[in-house]
Design an enzyme around this catalytic site. Structure first.
Site, short mmCIF file in Angstrom:
data_model
loop_
_atom_site.label_atom_id
_atom_site.label_comp_id
_atom_site.label_asym_id
_atom_site.label_seq_id
_atom_site.Cartn_x
_atom_site.Cartn_y
_atom_site.Cartn_z
N ARG A 144 0.85 -1.19 0.00
CA ARG A 144 0.00 0.00 0.00
C ARG A 144 0.89 1.24 0.00
O ARG A 144 1.96 1.25 0.61
CB ARG A 144 -0.93 0.01 1.22
CG ARG A 144 -2.03 -1.03 1.19
CD ARG A 144 -3.03 -0.73 0.07
NE ARG A 144 -4.13 -1.71 0.04
CZ ARG A 144 -4.13 -2.81 -0.70
NH1 ARG A 144 -3.06 -3.09 -1.45
NH2 ARG A 144 -5.18 -3.62 -0.69
N GLU A 175 -3.81 7.43 -4.94
CA GLU A 175 -3.81 6.77 -6.25
C GLU A 175 -4.97 7.33 -7.07
O GLU A 175 -6.12 7.23 -6.63
CB GLU A 175 -3.97 5.26 -6.09
CG GLU A 175 -2.78 4.58 -5.45
CD GLU A 175 -3.00 3.08 -5.22
OE1 GLU A 175 -4.17 2.64 -5.24
OE2 GLU A 175 -2.02 2.38 -4.99
N HIS A 191 -1.00 0.16 -9.81
CA HIS A 191 -1.58 -0.93 -9.03
C HIS A 191 -2.09 -2.06 -9.94
O HIS A 191 -3.23 -2.49 -9.87
CB HIS A 191 -2.73 -0.40 -8.15
CG HIS A 191 -2.88 -1.17 -6.87
ND1 HIS A 191 -3.47 -0.65 -5.75
CD2 HIS A 191 -2.50 -2.44 -6.53
CE1 HIS A 191 -3.48 -1.55 -4.78
NE2 HIS A 191 -2.88 -2.63 -5.23
#
Length: 205
Positions: free
Chosen positions: A121, A150, A169
């Site tokens: 993360r 993000e 991601h």
């Protein structure tokens, strides 16, 4: 300019130097430090073993079965792992304890030739400290599959550095992985509807 093994190499006018910024770093026999030896960290270690990497790991608890299977060495203190690793990979859950786990102090312990990799993360890293470390060559490079937030704002300083790779991601972005995740979700739903144990139950912390 001349060709070598099918690649163009740019030679300076005096022919004494050529550009090497396209060269990578060898992982074979390098030291990989895994912070978070859970199921994903263990899978990473299995793959690293195929490259004859020396594997270190730091975890809340020592995982003797896993370390024996991949020849890993347990580092009780994270500092020991940071000081020895050529590649440091973060594979931890985001909790109050792991928030900004890697900051200025931790980056300063790493080798100047080391690469930091984060697949967990974004908030596990103090990104301001990372920007400073990359600018000042405290570490060689970073590779992030996750950031905070993000996506990053377009004017974020991390996006202006040339010694970092940032992906959105997409660590599981393969056709096969998506199919497996869908099948696992369906199996969980069917188990609930049929009053059976949930195969992949997630327990609250």
């Amino acid at each position: 300019v001349y060709l070598h093994s099918g690649c163009q190499i740019a030679v300076s006018p005096d022919t004494r130097y050529f550009a090497v910024d396209w060269l990578g770093v060898e992982v074979t026999r390098a030291t990989l430090g895994i912070i978070g030896m859970g199921s994903i960290g263990y899978k990473v270690a299995q793959r690293a073993r195929a490259f004859n990497m020396r594997i270190l790991y730091h975890n809340r608890n020592q995982r003797r079965k896993e370390e024996e299977a991949v020849g890993a060495h347990y580092c009780e203190k994270m500092e020991e792992l940071l000081q020895q690793s050529d590649f440091v990979m973060l594979v931890v859950n985001l909790t109050p304890e792991t928030h900004k786990l890697i900051g200025k102090k931790e980056l300063g312990l790493m080798k100047p030739t080391a690469t930091l990799i984060n697949i967990s993360r974004g908030a596990v890293i103090d990104q301001d400290a990372l920007v400073e470390a990359l600018r000042n060559k405290v570490i060689r490079a970073a590779a992030l599959d996750v950031t905070y937030p993000e996506p990053l704002p377009r004017d974020h300083p991390l996006l202006k550095l040339n010694n970092i790779i940032i992906t959105p991601h997409i660590g599981t972005a393969t056709v096969q992985a998506i199919h497996m995740m869908a099948e696992e979700a369906i199996a969980n739903m069917l188990a609930v509807l049929n009053g059976q144990p949930i195969p992949s139950e997630v327990f609250p912390k």
